[in-house]
Design an enzyme around this catalytic site. Structure first.
Site, PDB file in Angstrom:
ATOM      1  N   GLY A  63       0.847  -1.203   0.000  1.00 26.94           N
ATOM      2  CA  GLY A  63       0.000   0.000   0.000  1.00 26.94           C
ATOM      3  C   GLY A  63       0.875   1.243   0.000  1.00 26.94           C
TER       4      GLY A  63
ATOM      5  N   LYS B 146      -0.913  -6.302  -4.119  1.00 26.97           N
ATOM      6  CA  LYS B 146      -1.332  -7.677  -4.399  1.00 26.97           C
ATOM      7  C   LYS B 146      -0.203  -8.486  -5.035  1.00 26.97           C
ATOM      8  CE  LYS B 146      -5.225  -6.553  -6.638  1.00 26.97           C
ATOM      9  NZ  LYS B 146      -6.546  -6.689  -7.262  1.00 26.97           N
TER      10      LYS B 146
ATOM     11  N   ARG C 131       3.342 -16.005  -5.741  1.00 31.15           N
ATOM     12  CA  ARG C 131       1.925 -16.397  -5.694  1.00 31.15           C
ATOM     13  C   ARG C 131       1.167 -15.457  -6.636  1.00 31.15           C
ATOM     14  NH1 ARG C 131      -2.397 -15.172  -2.379  1.00 31.15           N
ATOM     15  NH2 ARG C 131      -3.761 -16.915  -1.892  1.00 31.15           N
TER      16      ARG C 131
ATOM     17  N   GLY D 137       6.509  -2.491   3.020  1.00 31.99           N
ATOM     18  CA  GLY D 137       6.154  -2.915   4.368  1.00 31.99           C
ATOM     19  C   GLY D 137       6.451  -4.392   4.563  1.00 31.99           C
ATOM     20  N   ASP D 138       5.759  -4.981   5.517  1.00 31.34           N
ATOM     21  CA  ASP D 138       6.004  -6.368   5.893  1.00 31.34           C
ATOM     22  C   ASP D 138       5.898  -7.335   4.691  1.00 31.34           C
ATOM     23  OD1 ASP D 138       6.316  -8.441   7.841  1.00 31.34           O
ATOM     24  OD2 ASP D 138       4.169  -8.843   7.611  1.00 31.34           O
TER      25      ASP D 138
ATOM     26  N   THR E 172       6.011  -6.723   1.379  1.00 30.13           N
ATOM     27  CA  THR E 172       7.037  -6.461   0.359  1.00 30.13           C
ATOM     28  C   THR E 172       8.403  -6.968   0.820  1.00 30.13           C
ATOM     29  OG1 THR E 172       5.831  -4.517  -0.378  1.00 30.13           O
ATOM     30  CG2 THR E 172       8.159  -4.605  -0.960  1.00 30.13           C
TER      31      THR E 172
ATOM     32  N   THR F 164       5.463   2.076   5.918  1.00 27.16           N
ATOM     33  CA  THR F 164       4.084   1.661   6.166  1.00 27.16           C
ATOM     34  C   THR F 164       3.458   2.602   7.182  1.00 27.16           C
ATOM     35  OG1 THR F 164       2.626   0.043   7.250  1.00 27.16           O
ATOM     36  CG2 THR F 164       4.936  -0.164   7.772  1.00 27.16           C
TER      37      THR F 164
ATOM     38  N   ASP G 250       1.370   1.689   9.126  1.00 34.09           N
ATOM     39  CA  ASP G 250       1.069   0.854  10.307  1.00 34.09           C
ATOM     40  C   ASP G 250       2.218   0.868  11.326  1.00 34.09           C
ATOM     41  OD1 ASP G 250      -1.128   0.210   8.775  1.00 34.09           O
ATOM     42  OD2 ASP G 250      -0.323  -1.704   8.082  1.00 34.09           O
TER      43      ASP G 250
ATOM     44  N   ASP H 143       4.559  -1.147  11.769  1.00 37.89           N
ATOM     45  CA  ASP H 143       4.584  -2.452  12.450  1.00 37.89           C
ATOM     46  C   ASP H 143       5.795  -3.316  12.060  1.00 37.89           C
ATOM     47  OD1 ASP H 143       3.830  -2.940   9.857  1.00 37.89           O
ATOM     48  OD2 ASP H 143       2.093  -4.174  10.335  1.00 37.89           O
TER      49      ASP H 143
ATOM     50  N   ARG I 294     -22.286  14.403  21.814  1.00 39.34           N
ATOM     51  CA  ARG I 294     -22.331  13.044  21.251  1.00 39.34           C
ATOM     52  C   ARG I 294     -21.100  12.235  21.617  1.00 39.34           C
ATOM     53  NH1 ARG I 294     -24.155  14.843  15.204  1.00 39.34           N
ATOM     54  NH2 ARG I 294     -26.377  14.429  15.442  1.00 39.34           N
TER      55      ARG I 294
ATOM     56  N   MET J 211      -6.676   3.182  10.593  1.00 39.69           N
ATOM     57  CA  MET J 211      -6.037   1.978  10.034  1.00 39.69           C
ATOM     58  C   MET J 211      -4.942   1.459  10.957  1.00 39.69           C
ATOM     59  SD  MET J 211      -5.726   2.651   5.968  1.00 39.69           S
ATOM     60  CE  MET J 211      -7.064   2.259   4.858  1.00 39.69           C
ATOM     61  N   GLY J 212      -4.198   0.484  10.483  1.00 41.15           N
ATOM     62  CA  GLY J 212      -3.100  -0.065  11.283  1.00 41.15           C
ATOM     63  C   GLY J 212      -3.003  -1.578  11.212  1.00 41.15           C
ATOM     64  N   ARG J 213      -4.018  -2.193  10.574  1.00 42.43           N
ATOM     65  CA  ARG J 213      -4.067  -3.654  10.460  1.00 42.43           C
ATOM     66  C   ARG J 213      -4.017  -4.318  11.831  1.00 42.43           C
ATOM     67  NH1 ARG J 213      -3.271  -6.180   5.111  1.00 42.43           N
ATOM     68  NH2 ARG J 213      -2.251  -4.427   4.197  1.00 42.43           N
TER      69      ARG J 213
ATOM     70  N   HIS K  54      -8.603   5.630   3.584  1.00 37.20           N
ATOM     71  CA  HIS K  54      -7.392   5.878   2.800  1.00 37.20           C
ATOM     72  C   HIS K  54      -6.918   7.325   2.820  1.00 37.20           C
ATOM     73  CE1 HIS K  54      -8.596   1.914   1.531  1.00 37.20           C
ATOM     74  NE2 HIS K  54      -7.343   1.719   1.203  1.00 37.20           N
TER      75      HIS K  54
ATOM     76  N   GLN L 183      -5.697   8.467   5.239  1.00 39.87           N
ATOM     77  CA  GLN L 183      -4.466   8.314   6.025  1.00 39.87           C
ATOM     78  C   GLN L 183      -3.258   7.994   5.151  1.00 39.87           C
ATOM     79  OE1 GLN L 183      -5.902   6.041   9.952  1.00 39.87           O
ATOM     80  NE2 GLN L 183      -7.159   5.659   8.162  1.00 39.87           N
TER      81      GLN L 183
HETATM   82  O1  F6P Z   1      -0.892  -1.651   5.499  1.00 38.17           O
HETATM   83  C1  F6P Z   1      -1.384  -0.412   5.162  1.00 38.17           C
HETATM   84  C2  F6P Z   1      -2.894  -0.398   5.156  1.00 38.17           C
HETATM   85  O2  F6P Z   1      -3.320   0.935   4.863  1.00 38.17           O
HETATM   86  C3  F6P Z   1      -3.535  -0.902   6.439  1.00 38.17           C
HETATM   87  O3  F6P Z   1      -3.490   0.024   7.488  1.00 38.17           O
HETATM   88  C4  F6P Z   1      -4.930  -1.230   5.937  1.00 38.17           C
HETATM   89  O4  F6P Z   1      -5.527  -2.224   6.737  1.00 38.17           O
HETATM   90  C5  F6P Z   1      -4.675  -1.755   4.545  1.00 38.17           C
HETATM   91  O5  F6P Z   1      -3.406  -1.251   4.146  1.00 38.17           O
HETATM   92  C6  F6P Z   1      -5.717  -1.352   3.527  1.00 38.17           C
HETATM   93  O6  F6P Z   1      -5.443  -1.973   2.320  1.00 38.17           O
HETATM   94  P1  F6P Z   1      -6.138  -1.586   0.941  1.00 38.17           P
HETATM   95  O7  F6P Z   1      -5.445  -0.367   0.403  1.00 38.17           O
HETATM   96  O8  F6P Z   1      -5.949  -2.790   0.085  1.00 38.17           O
HETATM   97  O9  F6P Z   1      -7.589  -1.305   1.233  1.00 38.17           O
END
Ligand code: F6P
Length: 361
Positions: free
Chosen positions: A15, A78, A83, A115-116, A118, A138, A140, A142, A175, A182-184, A285, A287
């Protein structure tokens, strides 16, 4: 051939995030100005390596892109040479084809910014003989071995600004406002933006929450005259007796799970239990978009120049990392596999708790 120029390739995988162009610029400028190398950009991450799509990068091509978001090379979260979905909808290992293309491009080395996912692929290609260097990015944050990844700080600013904006409308309408970030499977973005934005409750994947405790905090605030609450919820959060919420599955992705929707579940639960009006914002997105922060521009530049130096020395199989504000190189092997997750003992959690932030436990 003696005296012939070395050729270095760059690809941006996974991403996207702010700071990728700054990284490409740093690698290309360092390679051209300091090492008299030729620079090749692979298009759309590993897809370009599989499909043999690339371009030559000149000094002029990377001039003026420091502050631009995204990646001018394109990315794919992807594409995986180990694979690859073929036209008959079957997964095939096409890594040999990717390596043949790498050789046909006459590359002496390949720098993968990712990121992880790649960097895992990069490590597998390295083991098959490709001269690889990794650069961590990334939102994330992470990745193991590094204290910071390109993109995290910019995403943190976006999320914090969003929380600030939610504060004012939450106050006006009395409210409960939930923001899902995000952050997975790692809660860094929620933890840091929650702390920076003064979230009353921060929910992380690493700390399964108790909805009763969450509601208690919201109700107590109301009794104290604070008739609004802000919840910063990581997309990977889950109740202590439940699972993460999966938004969709993307079958040809390295990690097919796309999280999302936990914010709405928590909002429904809070309304049911407390009777308080609750709204949800999913930051999504946004973010990953926009210009890189000064920190990310500097990090990307430092990572880029260092990775180029490693390439010029033939020091492959490494990833550049940030440790105590120094750029170091560590073995790719050490940086891949497990991700870096938030620990309950993290000093940032301790500080957040000290100022009364709840983690729903
Ligand atoms: O790993 C980066 C990230 O933005 C995550 O925080 C999020 O869960 C995922 O990618 C979203 O992926 P996509 O762009 O395929 O919706």
């Amino acid at each position: 051939m003696p005296g012939s120029k070395k050729r270095i390739g760059i690809l941006t995988g996974g991403g996207d995030c702010p700071g990728l162009n700054a990284g490409i610029r740093a690698i290309a400028k360092t390679a051209i100005l300091n090492y008299n190398m030729e620079v090749i950009g692979i298009k759309d991450g590993f897809l370009g390596l599989i499909e043999n799509r690339f371009l030559s990068i000149s000094y002029e091509d990377v001039s003026g892109i420091l502050a631009l978001g995204g990646t001018f090379l394109g990315a794919s979260n992807k594409a995986n040479p180990f694979r690859h979905l073929d036209y008959k909808d079957r997964f095939k290992d096409v890594s040999n084809r990717a390596i043949e293309n790498y050789r046909a491009m006459k590359l002496d080395g390949l720098i993968c910014i990712g990121g992880d996912g790649t960097l895992n692929i990069a490590y597998k290609l390295y083991k098959k003989g490709v001269n690889l260097i990794g650069v961590p990015k990334t939102i994330d944050n992470d990745l193991r071995q590094t204290e910071a990844t390109i993109g995290f700080d910019s995403a943190l600013i976006t999320a914090t600004q969003a929380i600030d904006k939610l504060h004012t409308t939450a106050q006006s309408h009395h409210r409960v406002m939930i923001i899902e970030v995000m952050g997975r499977y790692a809660g860094w973005l929620a933890l840091y933006s929650g702390l920076a934005g003064g979230g009353d409750i921060i929910l992380l994947p690493e700390i399964p929450y108790d909805i009763k405790k969450v509601c208690e905090v919201v109700l107590k605030r109301n009794q104290r005259g604070k008739r609004f609450s802000i919840l910063v919820v990581s997309e990977g959060s889950r109740p202590k007796d439940g699972d993460m919420v999966v938004r969709k599955m993307i079958k040809d992705s390295t990690d097919p799970i796309r999280l999302g929707g936990i914010g709405s579940k928590i909002a429904d639960d809070i309304e049911k239990i407390t009777g308080l009006e609750t709204r949800v914002t999913v930051l999504g997105h946004l973010q990953r978009g926009g210009e890189p922060s000064p920190f990310d521009r500097i990090l990307a530049t430092r990572f880029g120049t260092e990775s180029c130096e490693l390439a010029s020395n033939g020091d492959f199989g490494k990833v550049v990392v940030l440790k105590s504000n120094q750029i170091k190189a560590v073995d790719l092997k050490k940086a891949v596999g497990d991700i870096k997750r938030v620990s309950l003992k993290d000093p940032v959690i301790k500080s957040a708790m000290a100022v009364g932030t709840s983690f729903g436990i």
